[in-house]
Design a protein around this motif. Structure first.
Motif, mmCIF file in Angstrom:
data_model
loop_
_atom_site.group_PDB
_atom_site.id
_atom_site.type_symbol
_atom_site.label_atom_id
_atom_site.label_comp_id
_atom_site.label_asym_id
_atom_site.label_seq_id
_atom_site.Cartn_x
_atom_site.Cartn_y
_atom_site.Cartn_z
ATOM 1 N N GLU A 112 -44.541 17.857 36.905
ATOM 2 C CA GLU A 112 -43.807 16.911 36.602
ATOM 3 C C GLU A 112 -42.273 17.059 36.762
ATOM 4 O O GLU A 112 -41.646 15.878 37.372
ATOM 5 C CB GLU A 112 -43.835 16.868 34.873
ATOM 6 N N ALA A 159 -39.889 14.424 39.240
ATOM 7 C CA ALA A 159 -38.609 14.124 38.758
ATOM 8 C C ALA A 159 -37.698 14.339 39.778
ATOM 9 O O ALA A 159 -36.589 13.402 40.011
ATOM 10 C CB ALA A 159 -38.406 14.654 37.229
ATOM 11 N N LYS A 180 -41.397 18.396 28.261
ATOM 12 C CA LYS A 180 -40.689 17.305 27.190
ATOM 13 C C LYS A 180 -39.793 18.514 26.318
ATOM 14 O O LYS A 180 -38.731 17.933 26.013
ATOM 15 C CB LYS A 180 -41.797 16.618 26.651
ATOM 16 N N GLU A 191 -46.447 19.048 27.558
ATOM 17 C CA GLU A 191 -45.287 18.768 26.666
ATOM 18 C C GLU A 191 -44.349 20.031 26.733
ATOM 19 O O GLU A 191 -43.178 19.715 26.185
ATOM 20 C CB GLU A 191 -45.864 19.127 25.092
ATOM 21 N N THR A 204 -40.401 10.142 28.064
ATOM 22 C CA THR A 204 -41.836 9.905 28.527
ATOM 23 C C THR A 204 -42.794 10.323 27.332
ATOM 24 O O THR A 204 -42.630 11.544 26.900
ATOM 25 C CB THR A 204 -42.424 10.664 29.858
ATOM 26 N N ILE A 205 -43.646 9.650 26.920
ATOM 27 C CA ILE A 205 -44.813 9.921 25.912
ATOM 28 C C ILE A 205 -45.858 10.878 26.735
ATOM 29 O O ILE A 205 -46.328 10.543 27.557
ATOM 30 C CB ILE A 205 -45.610 8.766 25.538
ATOM 31 N N HIS A 206 -45.953 12.135 26.128
ATOM 32 C CA HIS A 206 -46.924 12.975 26.354
ATOM 33 C C HIS A 206 -47.998 13.326 25.552
ATOM 34 O O HIS A 206 -47.651 13.396 24.082
ATOM 35 C CB HIS A 206 -46.026 14.436 26.709
ATOM 36 N N LYS A 219 -35.025 11.362 31.192
ATOM 37 C CA LYS A 219 -36.175 10.651 31.752
ATOM 38 C C LYS A 219 -37.861 11.080 31.089
ATOM 39 O O LYS A 219 -38.772 10.587 30.861
ATOM 40 C CB LYS A 219 -36.397 10.336 33.196
ATOM 41 N N ILE A 220 -37.920 12.479 31.523
ATOM 42 C CA ILE A 220 -38.757 13.247 31.077
ATOM 43 C C ILE A 220 -38.863 13.110 29.592
ATOM 44 O O ILE A 220 -40.187 12.945 28.925
ATOM 45 C CB ILE A 220 -38.712 14.898 31.532
#
Length: 486
Positions: A429, A433, A458, A455, A446-448, A442-443
């Motif tokens: 991920e 990016a 995130k 996660e 984002t829904i993880h 942006k990370i």
């Protein structure tokens, strides 16, 4: 130098690719997809080192070793069982079966079906436009891609030629004959290959010693991340001799090493040399064309040799030694070869991830702190420890961290290191990016799915945000909410 005025008026092929490893296969595939007439020449096995002696067999071995280790630790998860018994021949057989299952992906049949002419044999340049195959047939081409890979580097140690040494290429055939792993195994080199093999063979029954000349293992990686891998190797029982230099091999299977306390004798049943790799450039007529300098095949930023229609990709180019890196270079080499003289693209290595598949895994992309300091790049560091991650806690794999470097005053990612379970997957991920110029915010947005290993990125992004809270604005918010309460 061969007279370049020998350029023929007509060509048999648009492109000839020499070597069918990852770089050669991708180069030939791209050429076929754009309807170019392409020939792929391979002297040995389709798939190259990665399929036959590198990535695939080593990862199959690593899986067997991890299963054995997991069984030995079963009590940690509330499972009572006896100690695992390793059937070494069954492990080696499984490795062969894994190779056989993946072989069709790289097979002559598949690539012939895609429109690639596949030829088995040794290719040698006769002139800049012509190769001869096995001393018989000849083919001309407008462009060539050399993708001959690399071979293990063997240091000129006294007695090495009579030591019976193995390499990452030869150990598979040799160990396939053995009823059991070697009792005493010495590995020269503490890089990714040495560390992966050391941990795996230790876990399936060998007593392994790593000899590394540098002061620590995995010298290219973040020191804190490398230290976690080193600690796990120690706990697995691997003897690690950093700061030790191999001096000479003696008779009766002994290696003399020199360290801070003087010389030491290491007896071994087998020794694996994993100190690096060198480009395969001999025997292809490259010296006669004037393409070789100081044992290397110099290329420019467009992967061109000093004869512009002869290009390189993969390990032989010497830019990096990664299977996915070879595929990455193959795109540039093939496009630059086929689009001459109208278009050319400079190879971009800024977002090239790498993974060491030890336990814990160690994955990185972009700049490390040391590299950023060396380049004079202003940066900030955000770190999130995996012992706080719910999925890591649930699985009992809390060792590791995510470390992200961002440009000073920005959320733009300069590089990252992840060490821990599934580090290579977690890193993807961040790599995405970076490639698409998306920052940590942006990370974070984002829904993880919960609870997952992904996660971790995130939460690392969350740590970045917490360290940069708008303190002044929050004070005004506190006053506002106090006023609202009356």
């Amino acid at each position: 130098m061969v007279n370049r005025a020998t350029k023929p008026k007509r060509f048999d092929r648009n492109l000839i690719v020499i070597g069918a490893g990852s770089a050669g296969l991708v180069s030939a595939y791209i050429a076929a997809m754009v309807q170019a007439k392409v020939t792929l020449i391979e002297a040995h096995q389709m798939g190259g080192d990665c399929l036959n002696t590198g990535c695939v067999p080593s990862k199959a071995l690593i899986k067997s070793a991890r299963v054995a280790h997991l069984v030995s630790e079963a009590a940690r998860f509330g499972i009572k069982t006896s100690a695992p018994t390793v059937d070494f021949q069954a492990v080696m057989q499984r490795i062969r079966e894994v190779i056989a299952a993946i072989e069709p992906h790289d097979s002559v049949e598949r690539f012939t079906g895609l429109g690639v002419e596949c030829v088995q044999g040794y290719a040698r340049f006769i002139d800049p436009w012509t190769v001869e195959i096995d001393g018989n047939s000849r083919l001309t081409a407008q462009s060539f891609i050399i993708a001959t890979g690399a071979a293990p580097l063997i240091p000129p140690l006294p007695g090495v030629e009579n030591s019976g040494y193995l390499t990452s290429e030869t150990l598979w055939e040799e160990f396939a004959k053995r009823p059991a792993p070697p009792e005493r195994l010495v590995i020269l080199g503490g890089g990714p290959i040495g560390c992966e093999l050391a941990q795996s063979f230790q876990r399936i029954g060998a007593q392994v010693t790593i000899v590394e000349m540098a002061e620590r293992l995995l010298l290219k990686e973040d020191p804190a991340a490398a230290a976690l891998v080193t600690a796990r190797l120690h706990s697995d029982g691997v003897e690690i001799l950093t700061g030790h230099k191999a001096v000479r091999f003696e008779t009766n299977k002994c290696l003399m090493v020199e360290g801070p306390e003087g010389e030491r004798r290491l007896a071994f049943e087998d020794v694996i040399i994993a100190v690096g790799r060198k480009p395969r450039i001999a025997g292809f007529g490259l010296e006669e064309l004037g393409l070789v300098a100081d044992g290397k095949l110099p290329v420019d930023g467009f992967l061109r040799t000093n004869i512009p229609h002869i290009l390189c990709a993969g390990d032989v180019a010497g830019k990096q030694q990664l299977t996915h890196g070879g595929s990455h270079e193959a795109w540039y080499a093939s496009v630059n070869a086929l689009a001459r003289p109208f278009k050319k693209y400079q190879a971009d290595y800024r977002v090239l991830p790498r993974v060491t598949y030890t336990e814990p895994e160690l994955a990185s992309v972009g700049l490390t702190e040391a590299e950023a300091f060396q380049k004079g790049v202003a940066f900030e560091v955000t770190r999130y420890d995996l012992d706080d991650l719910d999925r890591a806690i649930a699985e009992g794999e809390r060792c590791g961290f995510v470390k992200i470097l961002t440009a000073k005053g920005s959320d733009r990612i300069l590089g990252a290191t992840v060490v821990g379970e599934h580090a290579g997957e977690i890193l993807t991920e961040i790599t995405f990016a970076m490639k698409h110029k998306m920052g940590l915010r942006k990370i974070l947005a984002t829904i993880h799915p919960y609870p997952t290993w992904s996660e971790a990125t995130k939460y690392a992004a969350g740590q970045f945000g917490l360290a940069r809270k708008p303190i002044g604005l929050l004070k005004w918010a506190e006053r506002w909410f106090r006023w609202q309460r009356g």
